[in-house]
Design a protein around this motif. Structure first.
Motif, short mmCIF file in Angstrom:
data_model
loop_
_atom_site.label_atom_id
_atom_site.label_comp_id
_atom_site.label_asym_id
_atom_site.label_seq_id
_atom_site.Cartn_x
_atom_site.Cartn_y
_atom_site.Cartn_z
N THR A 97 39.22 28.75 34.03
CA THR A 97 40.25 29.50 34.76
C THR A 97 39.54 30.34 35.81
N VAL A 98 40.03 30.24 37.05
CA VAL A 98 39.51 31.08 38.14
C VAL A 98 40.56 32.17 38.40
N VAL A 99 40.16 33.41 38.28
CA VAL A 99 41.10 34.53 38.48
C VAL A 99 40.93 35.03 39.91
N GLY A 100 41.96 34.83 40.74
CA GLY A 100 41.89 35.25 42.13
C GLY A 100 41.95 34.03 43.03
N ALA A 101 42.98 33.98 43.91
CA ALA A 101 43.17 32.81 44.76
C ALA A 101 42.84 33.13 46.22
N GLY A 102 41.94 34.09 46.43
CA GLY A 102 41.51 34.42 47.80
C GLY A 102 40.48 33.41 48.28
N THR A 103 39.76 33.75 49.35
CA THR A 103 38.82 32.81 49.97
C THR A 103 37.84 32.24 48.94
N MET A 104 37.23 33.11 48.15
CA MET A 104 36.20 32.64 47.22
C MET A 104 36.84 31.87 46.05
#
Ligand code: 3HC
Length: 284
Positions: A7-14
């Motif tokens: 799971t990746v938390v955060g859908a910004g650039t990175m």
């Protein structure tokens, strides 16, 4: 431990870039954000990036479709319950990150690794917000994520060898080279990079040369792919400012103080590419 669900938390650039490269490596990834709109915007950006890769001949349509099929998006933390590794990539604020690590620690399975993509915040302090400090690690990607080859793997005070190995192995599967460093302010990357960028801003402020000339000197003279001012615009001037403040405070050395001109740019909302104006001007 073999990591199969992330799971990746955060859908910004990175967060988007990391989600994309993991899915391209065949890993099932859920990308989460505070609300559905932000998560969907992240997904749209990944779709656009994959389409571009197909149109430029770097990937065929089947590979792009397969990568997309491995990505889910959600608002909130449901997917954390079945993750082997959770990678936090939210705003660079220690309190926000610590709050997220507390939540992740409550929700993630016992075996799961909790990783942060932080550029400068102490991994040891994030680990201390959890009941599993041996399973907390830094996994620091570089912008643009699909292009840059490095992952700085940051070993906190209590991070176990097994955690470092699982994280490094995931980075290798994503086509990156993991390099292990200890948890010191700015790690290696930003401790070396940010003073160079800061010094370039001093050169601009003191009128040593124009923005173009400063960048050209480093571009042609040092073979850097882009000059330090253009790179600062890519990274985000607010991010550069925050990292320099962490270096100055946590290393206790005034040599890291952010250049006053950088402070003014950030105060004016000139944040680089993302705001359309930094040391250079950008179309939206
Ligand atoms: N996503 C995917 N691919 C991208 C991309 C992106 N966002 N941006 C560039 N690329 C790739 C594409 O393959 C592109 O080819 P295409 O145009 O056919 O699609 C290729 O790069 C070339 O791109 P451009 O022609 O637009 O530009 P350049 O040749 O000048 O390369 C660059 C752009 C890769 C950004 C190069 O200038 C570079 O390597 N710059 C240095 C970047 C760097 O130092 N990053 C680290 C920042 S520090 C950091 O992230 C840490 C944090 O903690 C602060």
């Amino acid at each position: 431990m073999e990591i199969t669900r992330v799971t990746v938390v955060g859908a910004g650039t990175m967060g988007r870039g990391i989600t994309q490269v993991l899915a391209q490596a065949g890993i099932v990834v859920t990308m989460t954000d505070r609300d559905d709109e932000s998560a969907q915007a992240g997904l749209a950006a990944i779709e656009a990036s994959l389409s571009r890769a197909v149109s430029r001949g770097r990937m065929d349509q089947e590979e792009a479709d397969l990568a997309l099929s491995l990505i889910e998006v959600e608002a909130g933390f449901n997917s954390v319950r079945s993750a082997d590794l959770v990678l936090e990539a939210v705003v660079e604020q220690a309190d926000v990150k610590r709050g997220i690590f507390r939540t992740l620690d409550e929700q993630a399975p016992e075996h799961a690794v909790l990783a942060s993509n932080t550029s400068s915040i102490s991994i040891t302090s994030l680990a201390a917000a959890t009941s599993r400090p041996t399973q907390v690690v830094g996994m620091h990607f570089f912008n643009p994520v699909p292009v840059m080859g490095l992952v700085e793997v940051v070993r906190g005070f209590e991070t176990s060898d097994g955690t470092v190995e699982s994280t490094s192995s995931l980075a290798r599967r994503a086509g990156k080279t993991p390099v292990e460093v200890r948890d010191f302010p700015g790690f290696v990357s930003n401790r070396v990079l940010m003073p160079m960028i800061n010094e370039a801003i001093y050169c601009l402020m003191e009128g040593v040369a124009t923005r173009e000339s400063i960048d050209e000197v480093m571009n042609l003279g040092m073979n850097h792919p882009m000059g330090p001012l253009a790179l600062a615009d890519l990274i985000g001037l607010d991010v550069c400012f925050d990292i320099l403040e962490v270096l100055q405070r946590d290393l206790g050395d005034p040599k890291y103080r952010p250049c006053p001109l950088l402070r003014q740019y950030v105060a004016a909302g000139w944040l680089g590419r993302k705001s359309g104006r930094g040391f250079y001007e950008y179309e939206s």
